[in-house]
Design an enzyme around this catalytic site. Structure first.
Site, PDB file in Angstrom:
ATOM      1  N   THR A  40       0.816  -1.209   0.000  1.00 58.81           N
ATOM      2  CA  THR A  40       0.000   0.000   0.000  1.00 58.81           C
ATOM      3  C   THR A  40       0.852   1.263   0.000  1.00 58.81           C
ATOM      4  OG1 THR A  40      -0.158  -0.183   2.411  1.00 58.81           O
ATOM      5  CG2 THR A  40      -1.965  -1.102   1.117  1.00 58.81           C
ATOM      6  N   HIS A  45       6.670   1.315   7.921  1.00 57.15           N
ATOM      7  CA  HIS A  45       6.948   2.146   9.088  1.00 57.15           C
ATOM      8  C   HIS A  45       7.148   1.216  10.283  1.00 57.15           C
ATOM      9  CE1 HIS A  45       2.800   1.421  10.329  1.00 57.15           C
ATOM     10  NE2 HIS A  45       2.352   1.943   9.196  1.00 57.15           N
ATOM     11  N   HIS A  48       4.759  -1.623  11.041  1.00 54.64           N
ATOM     12  CA  HIS A  48       4.928  -2.831  10.229  1.00 54.64           C
ATOM     13  C   HIS A  48       6.065  -3.699  10.768  1.00 54.64           C
ATOM     14  CE1 HIS A  48       3.250  -0.202   6.816  1.00 54.64           C
ATOM     15  NE2 HIS A  48       2.346  -1.114   7.057  1.00 54.64           N
ATOM     16  N   ARG A  86     -10.739   1.532   1.163  1.00 56.77           N
ATOM     17  CA  ARG A  86      -9.414   1.945   0.726  1.00 56.77           C
ATOM     18  C   ARG A  86      -9.485   2.443  -0.722  1.00 56.77           C
ATOM     19  NH1 ARG A  86      -5.263   0.598   4.108  1.00 56.77           N
ATOM     20  NH2 ARG A  86      -5.624  -1.072   5.616  1.00 56.77           N
ATOM     21  N   GLN A 170      -6.726 -14.073   1.264  1.00 58.16           N
ATOM     22  CA  GLN A 170      -5.636 -14.348   2.202  1.00 58.16           C
ATOM     23  C   GLN A 170      -5.631 -15.820   2.606  1.00 58.16           C
ATOM     24  OE1 GLN A 170      -4.812 -11.383   5.215  1.00 58.16           O
ATOM     25  NE2 GLN A 170      -4.063 -12.935   6.628  1.00 58.16           N
ATOM     26  N   ASP A 191      -5.142  -7.815  14.583  1.00 57.84           N
ATOM     27  CA  ASP A 191      -6.271  -7.589  13.681  1.00 57.84           C
ATOM     28  C   ASP A 191      -6.360  -8.643  12.579  1.00 57.84           C
ATOM     29  OD1 ASP A 191      -3.919  -6.733  12.467  1.00 57.84           O
ATOM     30  OD2 ASP A 191      -4.909  -5.123  11.349  1.00 57.84           O
ATOM     31  N   LYS A 228      -1.468   5.144  20.549  1.00 60.12           N
ATOM     32  CA  LYS A 228      -0.949   4.141  19.619  1.00 60.12           C
ATOM     33  C   LYS A 228       0.549   4.298  19.432  1.00 60.12           C
ATOM     34  CE  LYS A 228      -1.933   2.092  15.094  1.00 60.12           C
ATOM     35  NZ  LYS A 228      -2.760   2.190  13.871  1.00 60.12           N
ATOM     36  N   THR A 232       4.237   9.984  15.757  1.00 62.97           N
ATOM     37  CA  THR A 232       4.855  11.157  16.367  1.00 62.97           C
ATOM     38  C   THR A 232       4.123  12.390  15.865  1.00 62.97           C
ATOM     39  OG1 THR A 232       6.436  11.557  14.568  1.00 62.97           O
ATOM     40  CG2 THR A 232       7.077   9.962  16.265  1.00 62.97           C
TER      41      THR A 232
END
Length: 418
Positions: A40, A45, A48, A86, A170, A191, A228, A232
């Site tokens: 995506t 980050h 992940h 999305r 999946q 999730d 979370k 930042t």
């Protein structure tokens, strides 16, 4: 030690489909275990990074990591849990992201062949609509699918058929990897539990109820204040050095709260229990030294960007703290001053007072500029300047690209020569 015992000590296990069966499996032989990521974006980050750190632990324990780049699933998007669909990406963008993520993941897992990166576009793109419905659609109960948390959370606002079928795709991934890559375990975030169990159900229907497949999820990570992890004021902390510089990356970990740092050491480093317990004691007895934060910053930065990036980040940090910036390289200045006030200037020499006021606007008036210079409040490229008749020549330092100004003890400005 069985790797599950280590993961439990680290607080890294949320749910398991069959603890005893998985414990015995990973204790007796090398096991194929997979984590998936959809392209995506063109960088991961640090959110992940969490499941991939656990996957890396399995690799170090002698197991075989398999990473699935979701070129197929990523082209449609999974249900996000938010109240919206999305936005579909172009296939060109998906392919660009696939290449970028493959490069990042290869850097984390090595190039020695002890892991696989596969793309689910290879097998999902071969399915016709009729094959999809006949071979797989018949094996999924809609009522069961509706009860999956990520789908149920979207029912009030609506969910498209495209995102609704994501869990089938999946599940097909897990079946394909079981049949072709000797994968028996799927690992994911909390999730992903619904998708993982759907895949296990599919394998049992196709291969029989005795097929040895397992699911393992990781807890949602929250900071001590309940917010979370990974966000930042400036947004996400990326693994791509062009999005988040190694210096910024290092500083993110260095600035962690005492209440969180031990948890992060357990998750994000490969230090032993004894080393982490020693650092935990130092947090309690000598918190001002921030030894745990420093070790955390060193370990994670080295894992993602390499040892040289750690040395560079520490060099920049020491220079900014001491004010001794003269020995920084132009590349280090790019990192360390990325978010500091910046002005563009020409390479023309100028009187310091005029330069501070008319060229850069760092000082509000010539009177203030003369006063600050005379009082020793201005440093240019690390050197104190007290002569109001001094000349600033932007070409003198840092390859003629920058002039660093410090006003007072902590206020830095960067003049970028154009």
């Amino acid at each position: 030690m069985n790797i599950l015992d280590d993961l439990k000590w680290r607080g890294a296990i949320n749910q398991e489909t069959d603890h005893d069966g998985l414990y015995e499996l990973v204790n007796d032989k090398s096991v194929g275990i997979y984590v998936g990521i959809d392209p995506t974006g063109d960088s991961m980050h640090i959110g992940h990074l969490i499941p991939f750190m656990i996957l890396k632990r399995f690799q170090l324990a002698g197991h075989k990591p398999v990473i699935v780049i979701g070129g197929g699933t990523g082209s449609i998007g999974d249900p996000s849990g938010k109240n919206s669909e999305r936005v579909l990406q172009t296939m060109d963008q998906v392919h660009h992201n696939e290449q970028a993520l493959t490069k990042q993941l290869t850097g984390l897992f090595g190039s020695d062949g002890k892991f696989d990166i596969v793309n689910n576009y290879e097998w999902l793109s071969q399915l016709s609509l009729l094959d999809f419905l006949r071979d797989y659609g018949k094996l999924f109960n809609v009522n069961t699918m509706l009860n999956k948390e990520v789908v149920a959370s979207r029912l009030e606002v609506g969910i498209s058929f495209t995102e609704f079928t994501y869990q089938i795709l999946q599940s097909i991934d897990f079946l394909h990897l079981y049949q072709n890559n000797e994968v028996q375990v799927q690992l994911g975030g909390a999730d992903q539990w619904g998708n993982i169990t759907a895949g296990i159900d599919l394998i049992h229907k196709v291969e029989g109820p005795n097929a040895g497949v397992y699911g393992l999820t990781i807890p949602l990570m929250l900071k001590a204040d309940g917010t979370k992890f990974g966000k930042t004021a400036g947004g996400a902390v990326w693994l791509d050095a062009d999005k988040t510089t190694p210096y910024e990356f290092y500083q993110f970990w260095l600035n962690q709260d005492d209440r969180d740092v031990i948890k992060y050491l357990k998750y994000f480093t490969f230090l032993t229990q004894e080393e982490i317990e020693d650092l935990e004691e130092q947090v309690k007895t000598q918190p001002e030294k921030r030894a745990a934060q420093r070790r955390l910053a060193e370990e994670v930065t080295a894992f993602v960007h390499g040892e040289s990036a750690v040395a560079e980040a520490e060099h920049i940090s020491a220079a900014l703290f001491s004010g001794d910036v003269a020995n920084l390289t132009a590349a280090e200045i790019e990192q360390g001053f990325k978010n500091m006030p910046t002005v563009d200037v020409t390479s023309e020499p100028a009187n310091i007072v005029e330069w501070l006021v008319d060229v850069t606007g760092i000082e509000p008036s010539r009177r203030q500029a003369r006063e600050d210079v005379s009082n020793g409040a201005i440093r240019i490229n690390g050197e104190k300047v007290t002569d109001t008749d001094a000349t600033i020549n932007p070409a003198d330092h840092f390859d003629g690209r920058f002039v660093i100004v410090r006003r007072g003890k902590k206020k830095y400005f960067l003049a970028r020569v154009k």
